[in-house]
Design a protein around this motif. Structure first.
Motif, PDB file in Angstrom:
ATOM      1  N   SER A 101       0.832  -1.203   0.000  1.00  0.00           N
ATOM      2  CA  SER A 101       0.000   0.000   0.000  1.00  0.00           C
ATOM      3  C   SER A 101       0.862   1.245   0.000  1.00  0.00           C
ATOM      4  O   SER A 101       0.564   2.218  -0.696  1.00  0.00           O
ATOM      5  N   ASP A 143      -5.842  -1.048  -4.749  1.00  0.00           N
ATOM      6  CA  ASP A 143      -5.318  -1.654  -3.524  1.00  0.00           C
ATOM      7  C   ASP A 143      -6.319  -2.671  -2.989  1.00  0.00           C
ATOM      8  O   ASP A 143      -7.270  -2.318  -2.305  1.00  0.00           O
ATOM      9  N   GLU A 144      -6.087  -3.915  -3.294  1.00  0.00           N
ATOM     10  CA  GLU A 144      -6.972  -5.017  -2.895  1.00  0.00           C
ATOM     11  C   GLU A 144      -8.428  -4.692  -3.185  1.00  0.00           C
ATOM     12  O   GLU A 144      -9.268  -4.691  -2.279  1.00  0.00           O
ATOM     13  N   GLN A 188      -7.519   0.788  -0.066  1.00  0.00           N
ATOM     14  CA  GLN A 188      -7.750  -0.446   0.679  1.00  0.00           C
ATOM     15  C   GLN A 188      -8.936  -0.277   1.631  1.00  0.00           C
ATOM     16  O   GLN A 188      -9.707  -1.196   1.841  1.00  0.00           O
TER      17      GLN A 188
END
Ligand SMILES: Nc1ncnc2c1ncn2[C@@H]1O[C@H](COP(=O)(O)OP(=O)(O)OP(=O)(O)O)[C@@H](O)[C@H]1O
Ligand SMILES: [Mg+2]
Lengths: 289, 371
Positions: free
Chosen positions: B47, B162-163, B86
């Protein structure tokens, strides 16, 4: 069990409640009652019931309406200017990395001073011939200003002093609100291409709305009943230029000695403030949600 | 469209003795139009790296270039990248529609165009029914799709994700995976996608970048990284179950390499892995993928290993066995066809495909090349 808890609670709060009843509730009820009688301090007594006569008379009275109007101007000016200054300072402080507590301390100083002291202090500072402000102005060649002697000037001087005294209240509340804001939306907005002003306008203001409403309402309620500064600095003058409503009511009761009418006016003021308090209460509940 | 280049980039949190190098001198070039996967354990700096590229995190050391231009000090607003956070980072006071429209409005796009883009993306993500809700009225997975949608409506120079699928159920996740791959194929925009998910890592990207402790361990095409992990970390990280890592001793005798593993032996011709001879007489780590263990010998290049079954996981299309080498040796896993009658505690002879063996140096953990 629950009943015993409740009884115990009442027992604990009884002394406080009794005291409050004696010094708050009783005067309110008494003023409400008096407002329906032609009750003067020259001839005290409840023998001439006039119904809503006092209210009608107050509402039709030019001096009273003038005071209400001046008070409205005062509240709007004080709260608006304090809000703008408070917001700017709070935004700046929110970005400050170090020394935050020092700024806090400096800012809180005026708030800690008794209003009477504030009034006396500023009366000296602004004295037309002996005050430091006019002396300073003189050193750069500006003619002395009659801060409290000229009607228009006096109003704004009182506004300025009140701002000086109370603005940190705004700063502290707004700063608390700002520092509680989530940081993520700001990062998202920066990636979405928002400028600093757009972030303030589209993110900070909407997210701060509940805090702003509460802060404005609290300040308005306090500004409406401003009394001490007026009493110390201008006595409502020159003429009636700074004759705020609280001071006007005071004069009606203890100078004109017409208690019946003063009570009617006080009740009207109370209704306005109670209405605003109700709004405040509703707004506060929204903040909690 | 943009290429992204990191030149010895670091991110240091704190100062002095407490300084943490969250990202440590990373070198990486993401080509224009590439789909790059960042993969690594929690806290390895994925991240942080992504946020540095976005401009939300200052670059402590090194140079960050977008399209060959140094952007270390360029404001995120001017980098024109779209990021999915995220933690979603939706605007809490705006409806889903306004969340998506915000970035477009700031760019002065016409209302009609904004509307049609949102409609298109909302349909792809299955959030049409939620457009007038606030983020607080959405489930975690719905919020995540909105966050993805907010990025997809833009036409940025690159997507930083991010994810973005971490909170979706298995079915939705596989649908979204396909959508993202399709989107990348049609738009051809550069994408960096952070994930923990092995399937996402193997199927979505053109290249995988595997990170550990703020450093890049290996970068390469998914098959290459899978086939040739550079060290035991990558070998043990990629795929579930990961590569079996068994302590062994390597000797050379009679033109053959002999690996002794807890009393058992695997032999293979020296000619097939001449490079390994340099480690003869030393301890090594033998790497063996679970799918390279079979119930029956496969061709000539097999070696038998006697094991004891410890657990049986019947997954449907395949069965994963956890075993002990010998009776109670090192643990290893095998991926076998579903039909089979395995009993826990029973002995089982497995056959390793010796053409698929890996060796690692136990001191450096690096892979030992076969030639
Ligand atoms: N603001 C910060 N201050 C100090 N340390 C930080 C900060 N942000 C991140 N770190 C540290 O930097 C390291 C990398 O964090 P990062 O969030 O990049 O990990 P990650 O790879 O994204 O992990 P995850 O998969 O759990 O999201 C972690 O050790 C973390 O503790
Ligand atoms: Mg992360």
């Amino acid at each position: 069990m629950e009943r015993r808890d409740r009884r115990f609670g009442w027992m604990l709060s009884a002394p406080g409640l009794l005291l409050l009843g004696a010094v708050v509730l009783f005067p309110i009820v008494w003023a409400g009652l008096t407002s329906f009688f032609d009750y003067t301090l020259l001839m005290p007594g409840y023998d001439s019931f006039v119904g809503i006569g006092n209210y009608r008379m107050a509402a039709g009275q030019g001096e009273f309406l003038h005071s209400a109007w001046i008070t409205l101007l005062f509240v709007v000016a004080v709260v608006a200017i304090q809000f703008v200054i408070g917001m700017v300072v709070a935004l700046a402080l929110n970005d400050a990395r170090r020394g935050k507590s020092v700024y806090y301390l400096i800012l809180l100083c005026p708030l800690l001073i008794n209003p009477v002291v504030v009034g006396l202090m500023w009366r000296m500072i602004l004295h037309p011939t002996l005050g430091i402000v006019n002396w300073l102005l003189g050193t750069v060649g500006i003619a002395p200003v009659n801060w409290l002697g000229a009607p228009d000037m006096a109003f704004w001087t009182v506004v300025l002093v009140d701002i000086w005294h109370q603005v940190s209240f705004m700063v502290v509340l707004l700063l608390a609100g700002l520092s509680a804001l989530p940081t993520e939306p700001y990062e998202a907005a920066r990636c979405d291409g928002a400028t600093a002003f757009q972030r303030f306008w589209h993110i900070t203001l909407p997210l701060m709305r509940p805090v702003i409403i509460v802060t404005l309402l609290i300040r308005m309620i306090f500004a409406i009943k401003t009394y001490d500064i007026i009493y110390i600095m201008t006595r409502g003058g020159p003429g009636v230029a700074t004759d705020l409503i609280s001071y006007f009511i005071y004069r009606r009761a203890f100078v004109s000695l017409d208690l019946g009418q003063a009570c009617a006016m006080a009740v009207m003021l109370l209704v306005v403030i109670a209405g605003m308090t109700a709004m405040l209460w509703r707004a506060m509940r929204q903040v909690g949600e | 469209m943009a290429s992204i280049e990191l030149r010895s980039v670091s991110r240091i949190f704190g100062a002095g003795a407490q300084a943490i190098r969250a990202v440590d001198r990373i070198d990486l070039r993401v080509e224009d139009g590439e789909f790059m996967i960042f993969l690594g354990p929690s806290g390895c700096g994925k991240s942080t790296t992504l946020r540095m590229i976005a401009g939300l995190e200052p670059v402590s050391e090194g140079e960050l270039l977008i399209d060959g231009v140094r952007v270390n000090d360029i404001d995120p607003a001017e980098r024109d990248l779209a990021i999915v956070f995220q933690n979603y980072a939706l605007y809490p006071h705006m409806s889903v529609r306004k969340n998506m429209a915000f970035g477009l409005k700031l760019r002065g796009m016409a209302e009609a165009e904004i509307g049609s883009r949102i409609a298109r993306v909302a349909e792809t993500l299955g959030v049409e029914a939620l457009l007038d809700r606030r983020p607080a009225q959405l489930s975690g997975g719905q919020r995540q799709r909105v966050a993805l949608g907010r990025a997809l409506v833009r036409e940025p120079r690159a997507f930083l994700l991010d994810e973005p699928l971490s909170n979706l159920d298995a079915k939705l996740r596989s649908v979204m995976r396909t959508e993202l791959i399709k989107l990348h194929r049609t738009l051809g925009t550069t994408m960096i996608h952070v994930t923990h998910d092995q399937v996402e890592a193997m199927t979505m990207g053109t290249r995988i970048c595997i990170m550990r402790g703020g450093e890049i361990v290996q970068v390469g095409r998914p098959q290459d990284v899978y086939r040739e992990p550079v060290d035991t970390f990558v070998a043990g990280f990629l795929a579930t179950p990961p590569m079996n890592l068994l302590p062994a001793r390597l000797d050379v005798a009679d033109g053959a390499l002999r690996l002794r593993i807890e009393g058992q032996e695997i032999a293979l011709p020296l000619a097939s892995r001449p490079g390994w001879a340099r480690h003869a007489g030393r301890d090594v780590i033998l790497g063996l993928r679970p799918e390279d263990l079979h119930e029956a010998p496969v061709g000539a290049a097999t070696a038998a290993l006697d094991c004891t079954i410890e657990t049986v996981e019947a997954l449907g299309p395949e069965t994963i066995l956890t075993l002990r080498l010998g009776r109670d040796g090192t643990e290893l896993a095998a991926r076998l066809p579903p039909e089979g009658d395995w009993r826990i505690g029973a002995a089982l002879r497995l056959h390793a495909d010796t053409s698929k063996l890996h060796l690692f140096d136990p001191e450096t953990t690096r892979s030992i090349p076969g030639n």
